[in-house]
Design an enzyme around this catalytic site. Structure first.
Site, PDB file in Angstrom:
ATOM      1  CE1 TYR A 471       0.465  -0.179   4.147  1.00 11.49           C
ATOM      2  CE2 TYR A 471      -1.324  -0.754   4.850  1.00 11.49           C
ATOM      3  CZ  TYR A 471       0.332  -0.583   5.010  1.00 11.49           C
ATOM      4  OH  TYR A 471      -0.199  -0.641   6.661  1.00 11.49           O
ATOM      5  CD  GLU A 472      -0.877   4.890   1.591  1.00 13.28           C
ATOM      6  OE1 GLU A 472      -0.599   5.444   1.027  1.00 13.28           O
ATOM      7  OE2 GLU A 472      -1.919   4.680   1.880  1.00 13.28           O
ATOM      8  N   GLY A 473       1.686   2.702  -2.817  1.00 15.44           N
ATOM      9  CA  GLY A 473       2.826   2.897  -3.656  1.00 15.44           C
ATOM     10  C   GLY A 473       4.063   1.117  -3.300  1.00 15.44           C
TER      11      GLY A 473
END
Length: 632
Positions: A471-473
């Site tokens: 998550y978050e890239g």
């Protein structure tokens, strides 16, 4: 301030929590001495806090002193061990449930959240104007790491509110701030970040959620579906402020056409009370591999009332305030899981007996030696220790930069610090989460088959840690951001050069020294030289083939991460060596730092050599050729 943050650690443990403690295998002890080593002897944080008070004009009565920080560490440790950690394993078994439109968190979470909020921990960094404690960002990162290690799933609820607060503080109108910030800062309400949709994750240019103006100049109808929203709906608070990316009519069909909106779960009426009907509906709670105590939600916005944050079509720029905070939080997650894995693999290795040590029997009166006697086991444990302590140093240092950023006297100074922090963010997010996951895996290996069994705790750490790399890239996204925007790009004040100079300065201080520190300094000096050479080679290859950047990106990021890890371990070794040389190490704390540093330079950093070789290779099959990928 001290009364709230140093209040009782929370309610007494319930009978259920006491039973859980007796049954579980995992233990956790916050590493407060390790924190103070970083604060006092490596980064000299109390001098830093004194200078901060002078820079921003704040009263020196609010300066963070050792006495204050010791109190905060003690109280956050109490809350962690007495209230949060007892819920770690039970919350994984129970998970979150959605029934009749209501999301229920695991038993004990509501009471724990009340203790957390009433202690003032949610708003530890937020302005006193809105009810916060007004303490530097670094203090918040440090205390949150302690509490997040105790129970990462629980910590996601208040930690996401921090990002929402920072976004509103920077971009929202005074009217929105006055309505929402006091409630968010106090923890009475919580916040989320709503980006992802069924058809798009990282590629936010595909966002379809619409925003229709209602004609009053300030409110909009938001329509769309958001998925994978951490802490998207729950029963811990009365209201949730969703920070949402959406498109206005006739906006550009790309990220440049996105705007940022605040959409509350319940609309706030003029008198401050809440509408009974939900403005945002939770239509699903994800069934996940890990972090099951965190309600990862699917949210439906159906003509939901929302309010513009900032300016039209500036949503991506504004959202990065939240996203960058979340990415540093992910880096902290890597440290947290490495720390919990380290402590429990070390404890188990001291208790479990199997075979005899190859270097000779250690306990002949016993049927077998403890497995800590085996070199392979020690290597696995040391990896987790090296990642936890080296990663903690990186997080503390970047949070120190964030302190300076918030206190910057001019926009130019703030922009310079923003660029520097931006350089370290993908390293923290990408590398620390990958290493945290590996630490959990190697620590499970120490437990052998017992680690794989549900209920002993180690497999939960492994499952919980996996999401950090996603998550978050994902790590690949962080790698592309790092090499493309932070290194090869001419924007940002040439942070790559500044980073190289910083590493070079430390390495050169030991270049001609004898002993281990001299060897480490020469190793680090060579690594940063190779890093600069590889950067140029990748840049030259990219002029002929743009796939060269993508093919090299992850190896380049990981090499940069190992270089960074070596930098911080050498800094810690410098400080530890002074104490050992002065005979001020009665319990071996500082010698342990030197021993771990030796492990890092001899057993961890050599991995970078493979990354160095691979990132200079031509793209080959990593490049896209239709004929290659049509073959089944």
């Amino acid at each position: 301030m001290l009364r709230r943050l140093c209040a009782a650690a929370g309610p007494q443990m319930s009978a259920r929590a006491k039973v859980a403690i007796a049954a579980r295998s995992l233990t956790y002890t916050p590493r407060t001495r390790d924190v103070q080593f970083l604060y006092e002897e490596v980064f000299h944080m109390y001098d830093h806090y004194g200078k901060l008070a002078g820079k921003d004009g704040a009263s020196r009565e609010n300066t963070v002193t050792k006495e204050l920080m010791d109190a905060l560490l003690e109280e956050s440790s109490k809350l962690s061990t007495q209230t949060l950690f007892p819920l770690y394993e039970p919350s994984d078994t129970e998970g979150c449930k959605l029934a009749n439109g209501v999301v229920t968190t695991p038993k004990g979470f509501k009471e724990a959240y009340k203790a957390y909020a009433e202690g003032g921990w949610v708003g530890i960094n937020d302005p006193e104007k809105y009810g916060g404690q007004g303490l530097p960002v670094s203090v918040g990162f440090t205390t949150r790491e302690i509490m997040s290690t105790a129970n990462w799933s629980f910590g996601m609820y208040p930690n996401l509110s921090q990002g929402a607060c920072q976004t509103l503080l920077k971009w929202a109108s005074d009217e929105l701030k006055e309505v929402y910030l006091p409630k968010l800062v106090s923890g009475e309400w919580s916040g989320t970040m709503c980006l992802t949709e069924p058809q798009c994750g990282t590629d936010l240019g595909q966002v379809k959620t619409k925003a229709e103006p209602l004609g009053d100049g300030k409110s909009y109808h938001i329509t769309g579906t958001k998925i994978f929203i951490s802490a998207g709906d729950h029963d811990l608070v009365d209201n949730i402020a969703h920070v949402v990316l959406a498109r206005l009519p006739n906006s550009k069909p790309s990220t440049k056409g996105l705007s940022l909106f605040l959409v509350p779960r319940h609309v706030v009426k003029p008198d401050g009370t809440l509408e009974a009907k939900k403005n945002v509906e939770c239509i699903g709670v994800e069934k996940k591999m890990g972090i099951k105590g965190s309600a990862t939600s699917q949210l439906s916005f159906d003509n939901s009332v929302g309010y513009l944050i900032g300016s039209e079509s500036e949503g991506m720029k504004e959202m990065f305030t939240y996203m960058n905070a979340a990415r540093m939080g992910c880096g902290m997650q890597g440290v947290s899981h490495a720390e919990l894995a380290f402590q429990n693999s070390l404890r188990y290795a001291r208790e479990r007996r199997s075979m005899r040590a190859l270097s000779g029997t250690k306990e002949p009166e016993k049927p077998a030696d403890t497995i800590i006697c085996h070199a392979n086991v020690r290597s696995n444990i040391l990896f987790s220790k090296a990642v936890a302590e080296g990663g903690r140093a990186l997080i503390v240092d970047v949070s120190r930069m964030l302190d300076l950023h918030f206190a910057a006297p001019t926009p130019e100074a703030a922009a310079k610090l923003d660029n520097e922090i931006g350089f370290y963010t993908p390293i923290a997010k990408g590398c620390l989460t990958e290493w945290g996951f590996e630490a959990a895996s190697r620590s499970l290996q120490v437990w052998g088959g017992h680690g794989y069994i549900n209920g002993n705790g180690m497999e939960q750490i492994l499952r919980d840690s996996r999401i950090g790399t996603l998550y978050e890239g994902t790590t690949g996204v962080q790698a592309m951001d790092f090499i493309g925007r932070k290194v090869l790009s001419s924007k940002g004040g040439n942070q790559a050069k500044r980073f190289g100079q910083r590493v070079n300065k430390l390495a050169r201080a030991h270049l001609f020294s004898s002993g281990p520190l001299g060897s480490y300094g020469r190793h680090l000096w060579l690594m940063q030289k190779q890093w600069r050479i590889a950067t140029m080679k990748i840049g030259f290859m990219a002029q002929k083939n743009h796939d060269a950047v993508a093919a090299a990106s992850e190896d380049f990021l990981m090499y940069s991460g190992y270089l960074t890890l070596g930098y911080y371990w050498l800094r810690m070794a410098e400080a530890a060596q002074k104490k050992v040389a002065a005979g001020q190490d009665p319990d071996g704390f500082y010698q342990a730092k030197l021993d771990t540093c030796e492990y890092v330079f001899t057993r961890v950093l050599p991995r970078a050599d493979a990354h160095y070789k691979m990132m200079q290779e031509p793209p080959a099959l990593c490049a896209y050729k239709q004929e290659n990928w049509d073959i089944q």
